[in-house]
Write a protein that holds these residues in place. Structure first.
Motif, PDB file in Angstrom:
ATOM      1  N   ARG A 266     -19.866 -50.996  -3.227  1.00 36.45           N
ATOM      2  CA  ARG A 266     -20.954 -49.752  -3.257  1.00 36.45           C
ATOM      3  C   ARG A 266     -20.445 -48.601  -2.467  1.00 36.45           C
ATOM      4  NH1 ARG A 266     -25.142 -53.500  -2.580  1.00 36.45           N
ATOM      5  NH2 ARG A 266     -25.317 -53.371  -0.300  1.00 36.45           N
TER       6      ARG A 266
ATOM      7  N   ALA B 250     -19.366 -44.825  -4.257  1.00 35.75           N
ATOM      8  CA  ALA B 250     -19.919 -43.724  -3.676  1.00 35.75           C
ATOM      9  C   ALA B 250     -18.877 -42.597  -3.274  1.00 35.75           C
ATOM     10  CB  ALA B 250     -20.856 -43.945  -2.403  1.00 35.75           C
TER      11      ALA B 250
ATOM     12  N   ASP C 128     -17.834 -40.891  -6.698  1.00 32.13           N
ATOM     13  CA  ASP C 128     -18.840 -39.819  -7.024  1.00 32.13           C
ATOM     14  C   ASP C 128     -18.586 -38.747  -5.953  1.00 32.13           C
ATOM     15  OD1 ASP C 128     -19.749 -41.338  -9.063  1.00 32.13           O
ATOM     16  OD2 ASP C 128     -21.518 -42.148  -7.524  1.00 32.13           O
ATOM     17  N   GLU C 129     -17.952 -38.841  -4.618  1.00 31.86           N
ATOM     18  CA  GLU C 129     -18.022 -37.868  -3.403  1.00 31.86           C
ATOM     19  C   GLU C 129     -16.840 -36.978  -3.843  1.00 31.86           C
ATOM     20  OE1 GLU C 129     -18.131 -39.550   0.290  1.00 31.86           O
ATOM     21  OE2 GLU C 129     -17.197 -38.032   1.041  1.00 31.86           O
TER      22      GLU C 129
END
Ligand code: F6R
Length: 242
Positions: free
Chosen positions: A114, A118, A121-122
């Protein structure tokens, strides 16, 4: 899908290097998705040369690697972190903290998956993702059967993949049984995708891929659902598709 046919491995590598360097020249803060394996080694050699011969600066580039074995520490000679440091990062001017690879030692592994998704995406998704292709059509460690909706996850490696990767280990039993990989969906988030295939042993996979039928039995086929995919293929890898 754009198909670029070249003569041999060297031409595939330099043609891929041109596209990667153009991306960095267009945007010095580019995010690049990188792969391990034998296929991109020639590309990485070209990119190393690009720093001194073509003044390419990696100072502000960020990288996100596709995958990592579970259970291997960063400094294990067969970890993908070790591979990337040795084959590319140590020879270019990229700050190591700009280079990202899943942590194969992190527990619980679901939390690491996870965290990595993330991170994609960041700081990403990658402007350009480099991919090799397994003989069974795997991309990253996404083996046949992986759904298109998959995000970064932990996979049990197929016997065929473990056998094929055993060449890098002193004993086949040392090949880890699990790995963390970006999922198909994570890969498809990239703005552009560059697939490289070279050699006769990839000819059947290239033929299958170019059939254009999308099926989870052949994970690379999901790339047909992306608008900006380029395949660079050499004569041997293209030989059955011709
Ligand atoms: C590497 C990776 C794999 C390889 C594939 C092809 O990070 O995720 O999908 O790209 O197994 O490997 P080679 O290039 O060794 O034929």
């Amino acid at each position: 899908m754009k198909l670029i046919r070249v003569e041999n491995y060297e031409e595939m590598s330099s043609s891929a290097a041109q596209l990667v360097e153009q991306q960095i020249l267009n945007n010095s803060h580019s995010v690049l998705g990188l792969a391990t394996g034998s296929t991109p080694l020639g590309l990485y050699e070209q990119l190393i040369r690009g720093v001194s011969e073509r003044n390419i600066s990696w100072q502000h580039v960020q990288t996100l690697n596709l995958d990592e074995y579970c259970g291997l520490a960063e400094d294990h000679p067969n970890s993908y972190r070790h591979f990337m440091n040795a084959k590319l990062f140590r020879h270019i001017d990229i700050p190591l903290e700009n280079t990202h690879i899943p942590n194969g030692k992190a527990l619980p592994v679901e939390v690491e998956c996870r965290r990595y998704e993330a991170l994609i995406d960041e700081i990403g998704p990658p402007h350009l993702q480099i991919l090799g292709m397994g003989t069974n059509g795997h991309i990253g460690f996404n083996e046949p059967g992986t759904p298109e909706t998959s995000l970064t996850h932990c996979v049990q490696l197929e016997t065929s993949t473990r056998n094929s990767n055993a060449r890098f280990f002193s004993d086949r039993d040392e090949v880890p049984t699990h790995a963390i990989t970006m999922g198909i969906q994570s890969i498809l988030k990239s703005e552009r995708i560059l697939v490289l295939a070279s050699g006769k042993k990839k000819a059947q996979a290239v033929k299958h891929f170019l059939d254009g039928r999308v099926s989870k039995d052949f994970p690379a086929s999901f790339l047909w659902n992306h608008n900006h995919v380029t395949l660079i293929v050499d004569q041997d890898a293209y030989s059955l598709a011709a």
